[in-house]
Enzyme design. Structure first.
Site, PDB file in Angstrom:
ATOM      1  N   TYR A  80     -22.524  14.118  -9.878  1.00 29.55           N
ATOM      2  CA  TYR A  80     -23.299  14.914  -8.908  1.00 29.55           C
ATOM      3  C   TYR A  80     -24.330  15.785  -9.627  1.00 29.55           C
ATOM      4  CZ  TYR A  80     -20.253  13.594  -5.034  1.00 29.55           C
ATOM      5  OH  TYR A  80     -19.577  12.889  -4.072  1.00 29.55           O
ATOM      6  N   LYS A  90     -20.379   5.947  -4.989  1.00 30.98           N
ATOM      7  CA  LYS A  90     -20.665   6.367  -6.359  1.00 30.98           C
ATOM      8  C   LYS A  90     -19.360   6.490  -7.123  1.00 30.98           C
ATOM      9  CE  LYS A  90     -19.004   9.973  -6.782  1.00 30.98           C
ATOM     10  NZ  LYS A  90     -17.627  10.508  -6.546  1.00 30.98           N
TER      11      LYS A  90
HETATM   12  P1  NAD Z   1      -8.555   6.704  -2.380  1.00 31.36           P
HETATM   13  O1  NAD Z   1      -7.543   6.495  -3.439  1.00 31.36           O
HETATM   14  O2  NAD Z   1      -8.243   7.695  -1.312  1.00 31.36           O
HETATM   15  O3  NAD Z   1      -8.878   5.310  -1.667  1.00 31.36           O
HETATM   16  C1  NAD Z   1      -9.060   4.114  -2.380  1.00 31.36           C
HETATM   17  C2  NAD Z   1      -8.696   2.943  -1.508  1.00 31.36           C
HETATM   18  O4  NAD Z   1      -8.831   1.740  -2.261  1.00 31.36           O
HETATM   19  C3  NAD Z   1      -7.219   2.999  -1.027  1.00 31.36           C
HETATM   20  O5  NAD Z   1      -7.166   2.637   0.327  1.00 31.36           O
HETATM   21  C4  NAD Z   1      -6.536   1.932  -1.880  1.00 31.36           C
HETATM   22  O6  NAD Z   1      -5.437   1.338  -1.209  1.00 31.36           O
HETATM   23  C5  NAD Z   1      -7.669   0.931  -2.086  1.00 31.36           C
HETATM   24  N1  NAD Z   1      -7.479   0.063  -3.237  1.00 31.36           N
HETATM   25  C6  NAD Z   1      -7.819  -1.241  -3.246  1.00 31.36           C
HETATM   26  N2  NAD Z   1      -7.502  -1.809  -4.408  1.00 31.36           N
HETATM   27  C7  NAD Z   1      -6.955  -0.836  -5.162  1.00 31.36           C
HETATM   28  C8  NAD Z   1      -6.408  -0.808  -6.484  1.00 31.36           C
HETATM   29  N3  NAD Z   1      -6.401  -1.904  -7.265  1.00 31.36           N
HETATM   30  N4  NAD Z   1      -5.947   0.358  -6.942  1.00 31.36           N
HETATM   31  C9  NAD Z   1      -5.977   1.462  -6.201  1.00 31.36           C
HETATM   32  N5  NAD Z   1      -6.453   1.503  -4.929  1.00 31.36           N
HETATM   33  C10 NAD Z   1      -6.941   0.354  -4.423  1.00 31.36           C
HETATM   34  O7  NAD Z   1      -9.910   7.051  -3.117  1.00 31.36           O
HETATM   35  P2  NAD Z   1     -11.188   7.720  -2.458  1.00 31.36           P
HETATM   36  O8  NAD Z   1     -11.168   9.172  -2.705  1.00 31.36           O
HETATM   37  O9  NAD Z   1     -11.327   7.260  -1.053  1.00 31.36           O
HETATM   38  O10 NAD Z   1     -12.361   7.120  -3.391  1.00 31.36           O
HETATM   39  C11 NAD Z   1     -12.852   5.815  -3.213  1.00 31.36           C
HETATM   40  C12 NAD Z   1     -14.290   5.709  -3.743  1.00 31.36           C
HETATM   41  O11 NAD Z   1     -15.111   6.599  -2.996  1.00 31.36           O
HETATM   42  C13 NAD Z   1     -14.472   6.105  -5.209  1.00 31.36           C
HETATM   43  O12 NAD Z   1     -15.446   5.278  -5.803  1.00 31.36           O
HETATM   44  C14 NAD Z   1     -14.960   7.538  -5.148  1.00 31.36           C
HETATM   45  O13 NAD Z   1     -15.765   7.903  -6.254  1.00 31.36           O
HETATM   46  C15 NAD Z   1     -15.763   7.514  -3.867  1.00 31.36           C
HETATM   47  N6  NAD Z   1     -15.831   8.824  -3.199  1.00 31.36           N
HETATM   48  C16 NAD Z   1     -17.035   9.296  -2.815  1.00 31.36           C
HETATM   49  C17 NAD Z   1     -17.133  10.507  -2.180  1.00 31.36           C
HETATM   50  C18 NAD Z   1     -18.470  11.030  -1.717  1.00 31.36           C
HETATM   51  O14 NAD Z   1     -18.553  12.170  -1.290  1.00 31.36           O
HETATM   52  N7  NAD Z   1     -19.514  10.228  -1.765  1.00 31.36           N
HETATM   53  C19 NAD Z   1     -15.985  11.260  -1.946  1.00 31.36           C
HETATM   54  C20 NAD Z   1     -14.759  10.747  -2.326  1.00 31.36           C
HETATM   55  C21 NAD Z   1     -14.690   9.516  -2.955  1.00 31.36           C
END
Ligand code: NAD
Length: 370
Positions: free
Chosen positions: A220, A135
């Protein structure tokens, strides 16, 4: 007669922060079919949430991590060793279309920044793989619809990572509501927020996040209002407050309060923010009773009570349950109590579009989600 044998087995769930839970409370009943197939999954975007999902999947019985997609070679090397992933199941963002020829991967879970979801989902659908997407499913309803169309055309599933749709206390409240135990539901309050840190992170860049707190955490309360009330809203109003225009630039919302009206007469009053801490509460009120979840959407344990007393359903690691349940949806055609498909993701995107429009115009915006 089916050759499959169903077992109820109790497994110990790895739990994040639960110092006050007894051993019996962390025993999680997991239902699985030992003869059934396992869904083989690749994770795309090996950031913080992917790491949480991978760790949770160690306890899955129907879903297995078999592949990874990353742009960082050092992460690939690390994950290969840590999760025993074969070299031939590792891809980068340029090479992953070749996943179509890989029989060891059934589905890909997209955990990259929001703005990348649409294109990645469409490429995966064209490669013939089921798509699980975090999401918000996309940046807006137009993008969400394109993803749905691409997955439909390729005859693959599109699921959204709505982990709370499988959470036991949440499901108990939905069961009680369906049985009429709250009477006519008239009010929902959703408070969703946290204080965001590092100002250079992608969550504060409109081009990668698609917005601000609303895309990330306000969603949420939107989604929660819908599953707690059990209806889809027909109008929204919204107001924005920005205290730090440097940190929260143009198009990146800091705090939005919004209201939604539902066809049965219920009103939802919600807050989405990147500037306040300890905001994670759902409250539902009806003519015969109430339900409260606090925390309502964090990684758990979710805690809750109703007019009948405390909710005592056991905690299970959300992502473990989610991935096993999603495997059952894809492999067995199981219907979840609350949908997690692309249409469900699209409804939230339509509401987000309407909220942003309401902020801009100051008007009540009518919405039609079906
Ligand atoms: P994060 O920054 O920790 O991870 C993102 C990943 O994407 C990194 O490994 C990064 O290297 C990669 N990536 C690939 N291309 C990229 C670019 N162009 N720019 C930046 N990063 C790039 O983020 P996250 O917290 O893991 O969030 C990722 C997704 O998961 C989001 O859509 C967020 O909304 C979702 N999320 C959901 C929950 C949940 O509880 N359902 C919790 C956290 C995050």
């Amino acid at each position: 007669m089916s050759s499959r044998r169903d077992f109820i087995r109790t497994v110990s769930a790895p739990v994040m922060v639960m110092p006050f839970l007894s051993e019996s409370q962390i025993q999680t009943p997991v239902r699985f079919d030992v003869d059934g197939k396992v869904l083989r999954i690749a994770l795309m975007g090996l950031g913080s949430y992917a790491t949480r999902v991978a760790e949770a999947m160690r306890s899955c019985t129907r879903a297995k991590l078999t592949g990874i997609i990353s742009g960082t070679p050092s992460k690939v090397a690390d994950w290969k060793g840590k999760y025993n992933i074969a070299e031939k199941n590792c891809y980068n963002y340029e090479s992953f279309d070749a996943i179509r020829n890989n029989p060891d991967i059934d589905a890909v879970y997209i955990t990259t920044p929001n703005a990348l979801h649409k294109e990645q989902a469409i490429r995966l659908a064209r490669a013939g793989k089921h798509v699980i997407c975090e999401k918000p499913m996309a940046l807006n309803a137009i993008e969400g619809k394109e993803m749905i169309d691409a997955c439909r055309k390729a005859s693959v599933h599109l699921l959204v990572g709505y982990r709370l749709h499988f959470e036991a206390k949440t499901l108990e409240i939905i069961r009680m509501r369906n049985e009429g135990e709250f009477g006519q539901v008239l009010f929902f309050q959703g408070l969703s927020g946290f204080r965001i840190g590092n100002p250079s992170q992608w969550r504060l860049k409109k081009e990668l996040a698609g917005g601000g707190a609303m895309m990330d955490i306000g969603i949420y309360s939107i989604n929660g209002a819908r599953y707690m009330i059990g209806e889809d809203p027909v109008w929204v109003t919204a107001q924005e407050v920005k205290t730090d225009p440097l940190k929260f630039g143009e198009g990146v919302d800091e705090t939005i309060t919004f209201q939604m009206g539902f066809p049965g007469g219920a009103i939802a009053s919600c807050l989405s923010t990147y500037s306040m801490s300890n905001l994670d509460r759902f409250f539902l009120n009806g003519t015969k009773g109430f339900a409260e979840l606090k925390p309502s959407t964090g990684y758990g344990p979710i805690l809750g009570r109703t007019h009948k007393g405390e909710l005592t359903q056991p905690h299970a690691t959300h992502q473990t349950t989610q991935m096993d349940e999603m495997a059952a949806i894809i492999l067995d055609g199981k219907k979840p109590m609350v949908p997690v498909d692309g249409e469900e993701g699209l409804k939230d995107l339509k509401i987000i579009d309407a909220i942003y429009k309401a902020v801009k115009t100051g008007q009540r915006i009518r919405i039609k989600l079906d």
